[in-house]
Design an enzyme around this catalytic site. Sequence first.
Site, PDB file in Angstrom:
ATOM      1  N   HIS A   1      51.994  19.997 140.628  1.00 12.18           N
ATOM      2  CA  HIS A   1      53.347  21.095 140.635  1.00 12.18           C
ATOM      3  C   HIS A   1      54.113  21.075 139.401  1.00 12.18           C
ATOM      4  CE1 HIS A   1      57.365  22.191 142.704  1.00 12.18           C
ATOM      5  NE2 HIS A   1      56.774  23.081 142.009  1.00 12.18           N
TER       6      HIS A   1
ATOM      7  N   HIS B   1      55.061  24.301 136.191  1.00  8.76           N
ATOM      8  CA  HIS B   1      56.284  24.413 135.236  1.00  8.76           C
ATOM      9  C   HIS B   1      56.226  23.999 133.778  1.00  8.76           C
ATOM     10  CE1 HIS B   1      59.165  24.861 138.616  1.00  8.76           C
ATOM     11  NE2 HIS B   1      58.109  24.385 139.218  1.00  8.76           N
TER      12      HIS B   1
ATOM     13  N   HIS C   1      51.028  28.155 141.511  1.00 13.41           N
ATOM     14  CA  HIS C   1      52.279  27.562 141.693  1.00 13.41           C
ATOM     15  C   HIS C   1      52.781  27.860 143.291  1.00 13.41           C
ATOM     16  CE1 HIS C   1      56.808  27.658 142.037  1.00 13.41           C
ATOM     17  NE2 HIS C   1      56.827  26.354 141.511  1.00 13.41           N
TER      18      HIS C   1
ATOM     19  N   ASN D   1      53.711  24.989 146.075  1.00 16.83           N
ATOM     20  CA  ASN D   1      55.300  24.968 146.158  1.00 16.83           C
ATOM     21  C   ASN D   1      55.660  25.142 147.530  1.00 16.83           C
ATOM     22  OD1 ASN D   1      57.921  24.635 144.706  1.00 16.83           O
ATOM     23  ND2 ASN D   1      58.122  26.550 145.642  1.00 16.83           N
TER      24      ASN D   1
ATOM     25  N   ILE E   1      61.388  28.902 141.246  1.00 16.43           N
ATOM     26  CA  ILE E   1      62.080  27.829 141.835  1.00 16.43           C
ATOM     27  C   ILE E   1      61.272  26.537 141.711  1.00 16.43           C
ATOM     28  CG2 ILE E   1      61.100  28.337 144.100  1.00 16.43           C
ATOM     29  CD1 ILE E   1      64.813  27.188 143.231  1.00 16.43           C
TER      30      ILE E   1
END
Length: 871
Positions: free
Chosen positions: A532, A537, A724, A728, A871
């Site tokens: 993740h 990110h 993602h 997530n 997010i």
Amino acid sequence: MIIGGVLNSVGNVVKDITSVNKSSTTITGSVVLVKKNVLDLTSVASTVADGVFELLGSGVTLQLVSAENPDPANGDGGKLGKLEALEYWNLTFTPPLAGGDSLYKVTFEWDEELGVPGAIILRNNHAVEFFLKTISLEDVPGAGRLHFVCNSWVYPDRQYKVPRVFFANKTYLPHEMPAALRKYREQELMALRGDGTGELKQGDRVYDYALYNDLGDPDKGAQLARPVLGGSTQYPYPRRGRTGRPPSRTDPNTESRLFVLNVLNIYVPRDEQFGHLKLSDFIVYNLKGLVNQIIPLLKAFVNFTPNEFDSFKDVDNLYFNGIPLPTDLINQLGSNIPLEMMQEFFRTDGQQLLKYPVPKVIDDRNNPVAWRTDEEFGREMIAGLNPLLICLLTEFPPASKLDPEVYINQHSSITKEDIEYNLDGLTVEEALSSKRLFILDHHDTLMPYLGKINDNTEAKTYASRTILFLRGDGTLKPVAIELSLPKPEGDKIGAVNKVYTPAEHGVEGWIWQLAKAFVTVNDSGHHQLVSHWLNTHAVLEPFVIATNRQLSVVHPIYKLLHPHFRDTMTINALARELLINADGIIETTFCPGKYSLEMSSVIYKSWNFLEQALPNDLKKRGIVDGDINSLEDLDRLLIKDYPYAVDGLKIWFAIEKWVRDYCSFYYKTDEMVQQDPELQSWWKELREVGHGDKKNEPWWPKMQNREDLIQSCSTIIWCASALHAAVNYGQYAYGGYFPNRPTLSRRFMPEKGTPEYPELENNPEKVFFRTMSSQLQSLTVITVLETLSNHASDEAYLGERFPDWTTDAVPLAASEAFNKRLAEIEGEILSMNLDKKLKNRVGPVNIPYNLLHPTGEPGISNKGIPNSISI
């Protein structure tokens, strides 16, 4: 002093406006913007200044820039039109627009010497910023209607070294840009790059790079010091956005941190910050409240209780019945936390209960313990939160790749006798040759840190290997789990291995459940820190920065990629302040503890950009027999019913076709890729600065042909959107029930002859909860996962774009075809989820695999692929 300076500026602007001669030809324009809330006006001076500007009719001025006729007096930039003011700032036209938008008119004088405008210079002479959405010009001679998509915060003009310029929504490669506009294209990019100095403040537009030297807080004690990540061979890492904050007092190499109360003021370029309507604004509010108020109150709640969960029934009450809040705590809540936040986190109703939404994994009351089954344990490796690690087992017993100069005897101790009876009649050799043995390997990544973790943190855990067998019905059956601890052997590090095999009843059944839980603890840490955080990110942030620094907003690749970068820098900045920082939520609730980010740095050493493409990833893990070049090759999947891989490949090839159609329109030849200076500067900076610690890796695409460009852009979009989403948005569905995804283990496995073993015989559930995460850690994780699993109310899903994003017909048609294909994929996913023969699509817990369903719904919907890491 402020008002005097403002009045001087007003005089200059008015002089500019009144010095020109009016002509009879006019162009009517409309401007859509969002005003900053009047409550944000922080001084009388700003209010007075705005009033003065409006009185003189010069609050916001616009100036047309010719796309056709350069002016030597303007440095060969386009001939400038006359300054015109936005009309009636305090009166907007009706009907009112949605979302707080305001519509204004502006009238431009025009003459033939100007020609068709290609840009607009805009100056905000107010005291505060506003969000500029669009500018439209009607009946432009020689052009008709011109549209400018802006979507940018415009601060008072005095804050800019050069005024703001916005281009018409045409797309130009650098050599195609009209000569009259090139000056402005270059100026914009220079402004966005900044000069690399000073502390950046809100309103700055600078995109720049920094090391991860902002995680530690040594000024509060040596225990909060953390190594700098990036810039060294020991701790390589992608770069983050620079803030320019001064160093800490204790360590000049560590950036000082913000006070938690000021965390919303962390610098990111203003246009990267959450939009004014975004649900993520509430999420930011919740994250800040979580650290400042909720976690202390959770601690208070735990202090009112026995401090541990004793049974699964205790945990289930959190979701189905609620746990009564003590009166003293209610009084504390009421005095220390806003009502809205109290209701969000504590679900206080007339009964004053601590109660959470029911996670999907236990939502089927006909089978409430389905999550404990071996089938579900195996299914979640291909359809759960972390479906990215399972690999084909190619040698038995599994071997370690740790450095033999440092490690010894790290190969697996699992024997044929341990598993052969459980292979549906096959020998180990037959299962290997028929490619039906798989492994979830958390040994080599954990073993180097295991001694530190067990000695210096609360955690007590193991390195692990899990062997799984692919059954005839397509499901995966775990057949052995090996848990390992480090053992000094001379000047090297050896291992002590213990092998566990499936059992259903009695103490052995509970030992097997604990073995699976230890594996899940490892998988939870790897999921959060690597699958993740690192692989989406962190590795994407340099792409966001390089794209804004090197590609003009009118560049086709900027237009292609920009929707996939929305909000990423902001959520990453918040994560560094609240989640992954020293003693932050991740360190205090996940097993690696204070070594969490350091471990992700070591794992980044093996990161390979090419392997982030899904077909390449599946091939690397041995999941496909040969190459997958199209959906016709789906039969090459060794696990036919692999929901993440099947749905992911459908999405991947849809993205690749869209990117291929788009790029092929603008780049007709490989030479055009080679000769595009902005593109080459972008790729060079990306490799050499953004991912500078891996700049010498031979696998980087050379960006010398169209295929390099197509595959690179497809991979970027895949990581930002589908990858993602897959790791997530199912976090609460699976991890919100923490016994299914424990994040930390606090005691070792009970062994015969120890005091814990009789306890396991007498009260196995109590032993489970004493071994795994504490009550406080579990409640904290639940609360965070609920917040981070939300889709925003204004979420932009894969394929969605702003209206009028381009005027080119072929890309518009390709975009429409992409969206049509995504809609088809949605139907295919629904059909597969209803197919009873595909047992991994829904599984024992009855959760349809929708994490790669392209569209979703606001809140915790467990489905939907946003365009970006928002997010």
